[in-house]
Design an enzyme around this catalytic site. Structure first.
Site, PDB file in Angstrom:
ATOM      1  N   ASP A 242       0.432   4.759   1.700  1.00  0.00           N
ATOM      2  CA  ASP A 242       0.654   4.537   0.204  1.00  0.00           C
ATOM      3  C   ASP A 242       2.347   4.236   0.449  1.00  0.00           C
ATOM      4  OD1 ASP A 242      -1.926   4.591  -1.349  1.00  0.00           O
ATOM      5  OD2 ASP A 242      -1.990   6.166  -1.223  1.00  0.00           O
TER       6      ASP A 242
ATOM      7  N   ASP B 250      -3.819  -1.182  -4.186  1.00  0.00           N
ATOM      8  CA  ASP B 250      -3.823  -0.709  -5.950  1.00  0.00           C
ATOM      9  C   ASP B 250      -3.471  -1.342  -6.328  1.00  0.00           C
ATOM     10  OD1 ASP B 250      -5.009   2.005  -4.258  1.00  0.00           O
ATOM     11  OD2 ASP B 250      -3.073   2.434  -3.819  1.00  0.00           O
TER      12      ASP B 250
END
Length: 208
Positions: free
Chosen positions: A145, A161
């Site tokens: 991330d 995401d």
């Protein structure tokens, strides 16, 4: 030709989304982690402990930044080290969506539903690749991330995401403002269901 387009379009869409997702993850590991100069393969085979994030780059001060986070669970760090569960659930969800993509009515007004499904599948596979292959050991990986919205302290997320989130918001808007109840029924009727006694009775009457 139509059949070929129906097959190739979603495959190409999913592939491009996965490429974009994995490219941004590669840049994150090599620019924000301590594997500067590593090859694409090395970013997968290097053990988790050796790929730690070392810096955060502000995009807008106190609002948005690029921050390397190794996530072995869900948002907010929930369900850490449960990769097998994530892999199984992801594969089941993708199978259901692919089935719906194939069986849903092939009409222009339902095209955006298929775009939504492509976004979800591409995003799901983007993170699935991380969970299965990263860290040098199968099914013990981590999701990379990097996008951190500091202003609202939102969990750090990635391109995959983002695709899934956009897809779900788009789906809700479409169901609320674009599709009527009859359209929604047509989209959900593609799944096999047990017929009620009244429906079975009607079919018998029609056959007789």
């Amino acid at each position: 030709m139509k059949k070929l387009v129906r097959i190739l379009a979603p495959v190409i869409g999913v592939f491009l989304l996965i490429v974009l997702d994995q490219w941004t993850k590669f840049l994150t590991i090599t620019k924000l982690g301590n594997l500067g100069g590593a090859s694409f393969t090395e970013t997968f085979t290097t053990p988790l402990a050796d790929v730690c994030g070392v810096k955060s780059v502000p995009i807008i001060d106190n609002v948005l930044s690029l921050t390397f986070v190794q996530n072995q669970g869900m948002a907010w760090g929930l369900f850490q080290n449960a990769q097998y569960i994530f892999v199984i659930l992801t594969l089941i969800a993708v199978a259901v969506i692919v089935y719906h993509y194939i069986r849903a009515p092939w009409e222009a007004k339902f095209a955006q539903v298929r775009v939504i499904e492509v976004l979800i599948i591409g995003g799901a596979f983007g993170n699935l690749i991380d969970r299965v292959f990263r860290g040098g050991e199968l099914f013990q990986g981590y999701v990379v991330d990097m996008i951190y919205v500091e202003a609202i302290n939102f969990p750090v997320f990635n391109v995959a995401d983002s695709a899934i989130s956009i897809a779900f918001v788009w789906l809700i808007v479409a169901m609320l403002f674009v599709y009527k109840e009859e359209d929604f029924n047509r989209l959900t009727d593609v799944f096999p269901r047990k017929k009620s006694k009244s429906e079975e009775s009607e079919e018998k009457d029609e056959n007789n």
